[in-house]
Design a protein around this motif. Structure first.
Motif, PDB file in Angstrom:
ATOM      1  N   GLU A   1      64.816  14.594  27.254  1.00  0.00           N
ATOM      2  CA  GLU A   1      63.421  14.151  27.915  1.00  0.00           C
ATOM      3  C   GLU A   1      63.932  12.977  28.645  1.00  0.00           C
ATOM      4  OE1 GLU A   1      59.047  12.482  26.633  1.00  0.00           O
ATOM      5  OE2 GLU A   1      59.768  13.494  25.084  1.00  0.00           O
ATOM      6  N   THR A   2      63.558  12.698  29.705  1.00  0.00           N
ATOM      7  CA  THR A   2      64.070  12.090  30.147  1.00  0.00           C
ATOM      8  C   THR A   2      62.963  10.939  31.256  1.00  0.00           C
ATOM      9  OG1 THR A   2      65.203  13.390  32.242  1.00  0.00           O
ATOM     10  CG2 THR A   2      64.301  11.130  33.040  1.00  0.00           C
ATOM     11  N   SER A   3      62.877  10.186  30.450  1.00  0.00           N
ATOM     12  CA  SER A   3      61.932   8.576  29.877  1.00  0.00           C
ATOM     13  C   SER A   3      62.637   7.367  29.778  1.00  0.00           C
ATOM     14  CB  SER A   3      60.386   8.854  29.283  1.00  0.00           C
ATOM     15  OG  SER A   3      60.818   9.219  27.811  1.00  0.00           O
ATOM     16  N   VAL A   4      61.483   6.154  30.119  1.00  0.00           N
ATOM     17  CA  VAL A   4      62.339   5.194  29.385  1.00  0.00           C
ATOM     18  C   VAL A   4      62.251   4.630  27.996  1.00  0.00           C
ATOM     19  CG1 VAL A   4      61.965   3.991  31.330  1.00  0.00           C
ATOM     20  CG2 VAL A   4      60.063   4.656  30.118  1.00  0.00           C
ATOM     21  N   ARG A   5      60.824   5.624  27.139  1.00  0.00           N
ATOM     22  CA  ARG A   5      60.807   5.475  26.006  1.00  0.00           C
ATOM     23  C   ARG A   5      61.156   6.621  24.750  1.00  0.00           C
ATOM     24  NH1 ARG A   5      56.945   7.788  29.004  1.00  0.00           N
ATOM     25  NH2 ARG A   5      56.739   5.730  29.892  1.00  0.00           N
ATOM     26  N   THR A   6      61.897   7.825  25.422  1.00  0.00           N
ATOM     27  CA  THR A   6      63.067   8.534  24.942  1.00  0.00           C
ATOM     28  C   THR A   6      64.425   8.881  25.435  1.00  0.00           C
ATOM     29  OG1 THR A   6      62.164  10.156  26.614  1.00  0.00           O
ATOM     30  CG2 THR A   6      60.972   9.964  24.773  1.00  0.00           C
ATOM     31  N   SER A   7      65.014   9.126  24.853  1.00  0.00           N
ATOM     32  CA  SER A   7      66.323   9.632  24.406  1.00  0.00           C
ATOM     33  C   SER A   7      66.933  10.830  25.114  1.00  0.00           C
ATOM     34  CB  SER A   7      67.580   9.428  22.973  1.00  0.00           C
ATOM     35  OG  SER A   7      66.818   7.498  22.243  1.00  0.00           O
ATOM     36  N   TYR A   8      68.625  10.744  25.924  1.00  0.00           N
ATOM     37  CA  TYR A   8      68.911  11.539  27.075  1.00  0.00           C
ATOM     38  C   TYR A   8      70.580  11.926  26.497  1.00  0.00           C
ATOM     39  CZ  TYR A   8      69.401  14.293  31.115  1.00  0.00           C
ATOM     40  OH  TYR A   8      69.719  15.586  32.044  1.00  0.00           O
ATOM     41  N   LEU A   9      70.239  13.010  26.475  1.00  0.00           N
ATOM     42  CA  LEU A   9      72.112  13.252  26.783  1.00  0.00           C
ATOM     43  C   LEU A   9      72.616  14.110  27.676  1.00  0.00           C
ATOM     44  CD1 LEU A   9      74.768  11.869  25.387  1.00  0.00           C
ATOM     45  CD2 LEU A   9      74.182  13.276  23.846  1.00  0.00           C
ATOM     46  N   ASP A  10      73.386  14.439  28.237  1.00  0.00           N
ATOM     47  CA  ASP A  10      73.548  15.511  29.339  1.00  0.00           C
ATOM     48  C   ASP A  10      75.401  14.909  29.814  1.00  0.00           C
ATOM     49  OD1 ASP A  10      73.199  14.089  31.643  1.00  0.00           O
ATOM     50  OD2 ASP A  10      71.688  15.268  32.259  1.00  0.00           O
ATOM     51  N   ALA A  11      75.959  15.651  30.425  1.00  0.00           N
ATOM     52  CA  ALA A  11      77.364  15.541  31.345  1.00  0.00           C
ATOM     53  C   ALA A  11      77.404  14.131  32.094  1.00  0.00           C
ATOM     54  CB  ALA A  11      77.988  16.787  31.618  1.00  0.00           C
ATOM     55  N   THR A  12      76.193  13.930  32.620  1.00  0.00           N
ATOM     56  CA  THR A  12      75.775  12.370  33.161  1.00  0.00           C
ATOM     57  C   THR A  12      75.823  11.400  32.760  1.00  0.00           C
ATOM     58  OG1 THR A  12      73.619  12.097  33.610  1.00  0.00           O
ATOM     59  CG2 THR A  12      75.607  14.298  35.042  1.00  0.00           C
ATOM     60  N   HIS A  13      74.863  11.392  31.376  1.00  0.00           N
ATOM     61  CA  HIS A  13      75.060   9.790  30.846  1.00  0.00           C
ATOM     62  C   HIS A  13      74.324   9.790  29.519  1.00  0.00           C
ATOM     63  CE1 HIS A  13      71.232   8.874  31.694  1.00  0.00           C
ATOM     64  NE2 HIS A  13      70.650  10.089  32.213  1.00  0.00           N
ATOM     65  N   GLY A  14      74.475   9.663  28.826  1.00  0.00           N
ATOM     66  CA  GLY A  14      73.664   9.151  27.713  1.00  0.00           C
ATOM     67  C   GLY A  14      72.949   7.973  28.292  1.00  0.00           C
ATOM     68  N   PHE A  15      71.296   7.484  27.428  1.00  0.00           N
ATOM     69  CA  PHE A  15      70.234   6.983  27.504  1.00  0.00           C
ATOM     70  C   PHE A  15      69.583   7.352  25.331  1.00  0.00           C
ATOM     71  CE2 PHE A  15      65.841   5.338  27.092  1.00  0.00           C
ATOM     72  CZ  PHE A  15      66.463   3.920  27.782  1.00  0.00           C
ATOM     73  N   VAL A  16      70.568   5.479  24.921  1.00  0.00           N
ATOM     74  CA  VAL A  16      69.734   5.658  23.725  1.00  0.00           C
ATOM     75  C   VAL A  16      67.865   4.961  23.221  1.00  0.00           C
ATOM     76  CG1 VAL A  16      70.072   4.763  21.655  1.00  0.00           C
ATOM     77  CG2 VAL A  16      72.018   6.629  22.429  1.00  0.00           C
ATOM     78  N   SER A  17      67.627   5.449  22.526  1.00  0.00           N
ATOM     79  CA  SER A  17      65.730   4.518  22.829  1.00  0.00           C
ATOM     80  C   SER A  17      65.947   4.920  20.512  1.00  0.00           C
ATOM     81  CB  SER A  17      65.502   5.571  23.706  1.00  0.00           C
ATOM     82  OG  SER A  17      63.600   4.250  22.771  1.00  0.00           O
ATOM     83  N   GLY A  18      66.803   3.398  20.333  1.00  0.00           N
ATOM     84  CA  GLY A  18      67.013   2.854  19.318  1.00  0.00           C
ATOM     85  C   GLY A  18      65.543   3.848  18.309  1.00  0.00           C
ATOM     86  N   SER A  19      64.448   4.215  18.374  1.00  0.00           N
ATOM     87  CA  SER A  19      63.627   4.248  17.658  1.00  0.00           C
ATOM     88  C   SER A  19      63.693   6.150  17.765  1.00  0.00           C
ATOM     89  CB  SER A  19      62.421   3.982  17.437  1.00  0.00           C
ATOM     90  OG  SER A  19      61.680   4.268  19.160  1.00  0.00           O
ATOM     91  N   SER A  20      64.455   6.783  18.587  1.00  0.00           N
ATOM     92  CA  SER A  20      64.369   8.433  18.505  1.00  0.00           C
ATOM     93  C   SER A  20      65.892   8.496  17.792  1.00  0.00           C
ATOM     94  CB  SER A  20      63.745   8.164  19.761  1.00  0.00           C
ATOM     95  OG  SER A  20      64.856   8.143  20.850  1.00  0.00           O
ATOM     96  N   VAL A  21      66.319   7.806  17.898  1.00  0.00           N
ATOM     97  CA  VAL A  21      68.025   8.266  17.263  1.00  0.00           C
ATOM     98  C   VAL A  21      68.156   7.887  15.937  1.00  0.00           C
ATOM     99  CG1 VAL A  21      70.354   8.049  17.653  1.00  0.00           C
ATOM    100  CG2 VAL A  21      69.296   8.642  19.682  1.00  0.00           C
ATOM    101  N   PHE A  22      67.798   6.705  15.331  1.00  0.00           N
ATOM    102  CA  PHE A  22      68.911   5.925  14.346  1.00  0.00           C
ATOM    103  C   PHE A  22      67.535   6.168  13.013  1.00  0.00           C
ATOM    104  CE2 PHE A  22      70.724   3.610  17.602  1.00  0.00           C
ATOM    105  CZ  PHE A  22      72.379   4.171  16.895  1.00  0.00           C
ATOM    106  N   MET A  23      67.718   6.524  11.958  1.00  0.00           N
ATOM    107  CA  MET A  23      66.522   6.649  10.864  1.00  0.00           C
ATOM    108  C   MET A  23      67.042   4.845  10.415  1.00  0.00           C
ATOM    109  SD  MET A  23      66.791  10.267   8.849  1.00  0.00           S
ATOM    110  CE  MET A  23      67.028  11.850  10.157  1.00  0.00           C
TER     111      MET A  23
END
Length: 587
Positions: A112-134
């Motif tokens: 999901e492309t947004s500043v508050r959710t995480s994203y990953l594909d072949a171009t890059h990864g973006f980690v918004s911590g509260s949506s990835v780390f338990m």
């Protein structure tokens, strides 16, 4: 505190800090959009272990249910598989069988492309911590590390402390959730401002010039720091995603993420980009450090209510344009035009007469981030409304102190009293008391009218004090339907919103009606408004519509609009002392 209480707290502290939690984040198959996460807990003493996924991201006031992206939760201790049961929507319980070292593995789907959710594909990864780390509730205050296995990506940008190689340290879960991570092959450049090293991670193509950005972003950072008197960071990170369509920004204590259009750097759009930079940068003080009591401390399991988002977001919206004025990107007339536009948008929103700024803040969780076709009639955004409150309060402070103080001074006072000294959040009563202390008088009428109720605001009561006046004029006999339309499938014209009190509402046009023709003339979204505008107020028009696929005719008698035009303009024959107050406000 008794000796027994001290002993109990000491034992609890020793138990907590004898436990360690580390994470491993693998990006081995980015094309599948899955982050593979391993949590390793050591020193655990209980027979069960609960792990939880946050439901929201601080700064974005909506329960987003991040657990929906979690799959394949497994737990082991060495070669022994442990039983895992899900006990509620975002909690998994591990039966530890007395084991002290436990590994919990899970996958997070991130697309999901947004500043508050995480994203990953072949171009890059973006980690918004509260949506990835338990997290483990008993270990929220523990420090730990995150090891990132980036796959084919070559760069990792974050403000987490580098602990060697691709391993990063965090001091507690709040910090881990507050430090987004950009992973990819992006460019990065740096600039110094306000004694702080600023890094800019740029993902995606854009029409930007690095040297220009260094200069202009530094000016914004310097002006923001002047407001507060100090910059608490030694390093700050801008993560900028250049996309086809931008979606704004999200603040953090030592970084921000901006999703912007890749052509936002062109002359026509550039000040808009700088405004977003200013907005999110200002947040490193306002809301990340000077924080409403309802947001202190963060509870990641449910809504965190506050009636002060008109300060946290609205005042930041006021400064994001004022900082550009102070930095020289707007002249006085240009800045006043922006303030005028904000005022007009608020006053011409029917919901501004229904919902107060305080109510808008409190209901952000259920209304602000969940707008529907009736939102314009019943709600007002705390962003523009709060910006207007800030402007009027700024003027009131300047006038009450004869130019000796302004809104900057109130913010400095609150920052010092609550962030630096008391180290807790402030309430509405605290804010009001601080404003009254600065102004040297009671301000019940100001806050009742502008903040606590949806009362009509006498803007000239404030603007006149700095040599301006507001002129509000009706639009005469201009015909007005009072609808908004959208393009439906196959070029259909579909009603998306109906304004309260409009002739469209009074004569029975509804949201989701498809308008086929007006007075037997076929229309599209462009011709509809031209056609209606060609008739006089009082004319009855026949609207041929399709409602739930049943065709019918709805006669509508045109009425004039209740919308007004607003103009903030310099007052005439302004006294010298008023001109001096205006200078204090805008310079």
């Amino acid at each position: 505190m008794t000796k027994i209480a001290v002993l109990i707290l000491t034992l609890l502290s020793l138990t907590t800090y004898s436990q360690t939690l580390t994470y491993k984040l693998e990006l081995t198959e980015p094309h599948k959009h899955y982050y593979y996460v391993t949590m390793t807990v050591e020193g655990w003493k209980k027979n069960t272990l609960d792990v939880k996924m946050p439901v929201w991201a601080p700064g974005s006031y909506l329960v987003r249910e991040f657990a929906k992206g979690v799959d394949y939760v497994k737990a082991t201790s060495g070669n022994t598989a442990l039983t895992v049961n899900k006990t509620d929507k975002s909690t998994w319980q591990v039966k530890t069988d007395g084991k002290s070292k436990i590994e919990i593995r899970y996958n997070v789907y991130a697309f999901e492309t947004s500043v508050r959710t995480s994203y990953l594909d072949a171009t890059h990864g973006f980690v918004s911590g509260s949506s990835v780390f338990m997290y483990i509730p008993e270990m929220k205050v523990n420090s730990g590390t995150v090891e990132i296995v980036p796959g084919n990506f070559k760069r990792i940008s974050t403000t987490l402390l580098n602990a060697g190689g691709n391993k990063f340290a965090y001091s507690n879960m709040d910090e881990l959730y507050d430090c987004p991570i950009e992973i990819g092959n992006h460019d990065e450049f740096t600039f110094m401002a306000a004694g702080c090293n600023h890094r800019v991670a740029m993902f995606g193509e854009g029409n930007y010039e690095v040297d220009k950005l260094k200069t202009d972003m530094a000016k914004i950072c310097e002006e923001a720091t002047k407001v507060w008197g100090e910059n608490p960071n030694k390093e700050y990170l801008f993560i900028i995603h250049n996309l086809t369509v931008g979606s704004g920004g999200l603040e953090h204590a030592s970084s921000t993420t901006l999703d912007v259009s890749r052509n936002t750097y062109s002359p026509a759009n550039y000040n808009g980009f700088l405004s977003i930079v200013a907005h999110e940068y200002f947040h490193l003080w306002n809301v990340k450090r000077l924080r409403p009591a309802g947001l202190f401390p963060y509870d990641y399991d449910k809504e965190n209510y506050t009636d002060l988002l008109w300060v946290a977001e609205g005042f930041t919206s006021y400064y994001d344009e004022l900082l550009l004025k102070r930095a020289g990107y707007y002249d006085e007339n240009g800045y006043v035009r922006i303030l005028n536009s904000t005022l007009a948008s608020v006053e011409n929103t029917p919901g501004s007469k229904v919902q107060s700024a305080a109510e808008s803040s409190y209901d952000a969780w259920i209304k602000g981030y969940r707008p529907n076709e009736n939102s314009n009639n019943r709600t007002i955004s705390y962003y523009p409304k709060g910006s207007l409150i800030a402007a009027m309060l700024d003027i009131e402070i300047i006038a009450s102190t004869n130019g000796k103080m302004k809104l900057d001074d109130l913010l400095k006072k609150l920052y010092n009293d609550f962030y630096k000294v008391k180290k807790n959040g402030y309430s509405f009563a605290d804010f009001k008391a601080a404003a009254e202390s600065i102004c040297g008088k009671k301000m019940d009428d100001f806050f009742n009218t502008l903040v606590l109720t949806a009362s009509e605001i006498n803007y000239n009561q404030y603007l006149n004090k700095v040599g301006y006046m507001l002129i509000a004029t009706g639009r005469g006999n201009e015909p007005w339907l009072g609808i908004q339309t959208k393009d439906g499938a196959g070029g259909k014209v579909v009603i998306s919103a109906v304004s309260d009190g409009s002739c469209a509402q009074n004569y029975g046009l509804l949201v989701n009606d498809e308008i086929i023709a007006v007075n037997k003339t076929r229309i599209d979204n462009n011709s509809l408004y031209r056609l209606v505008g060609s008739f006089a107020v009082g004319t009855t028009l026949d609207f041929l519509i399709s409602r739930d696929n049943l065709v019918q005719t709805v006669p509508v008698k045109l009425d004039k609009t209740y919308l007004k035009d607003y103009l903030i303009t310099p007052a005439e024959n302004v006294a010298k002392e008023v001109k001096e107050l205006k200078s204090k406000w805008l310079n």
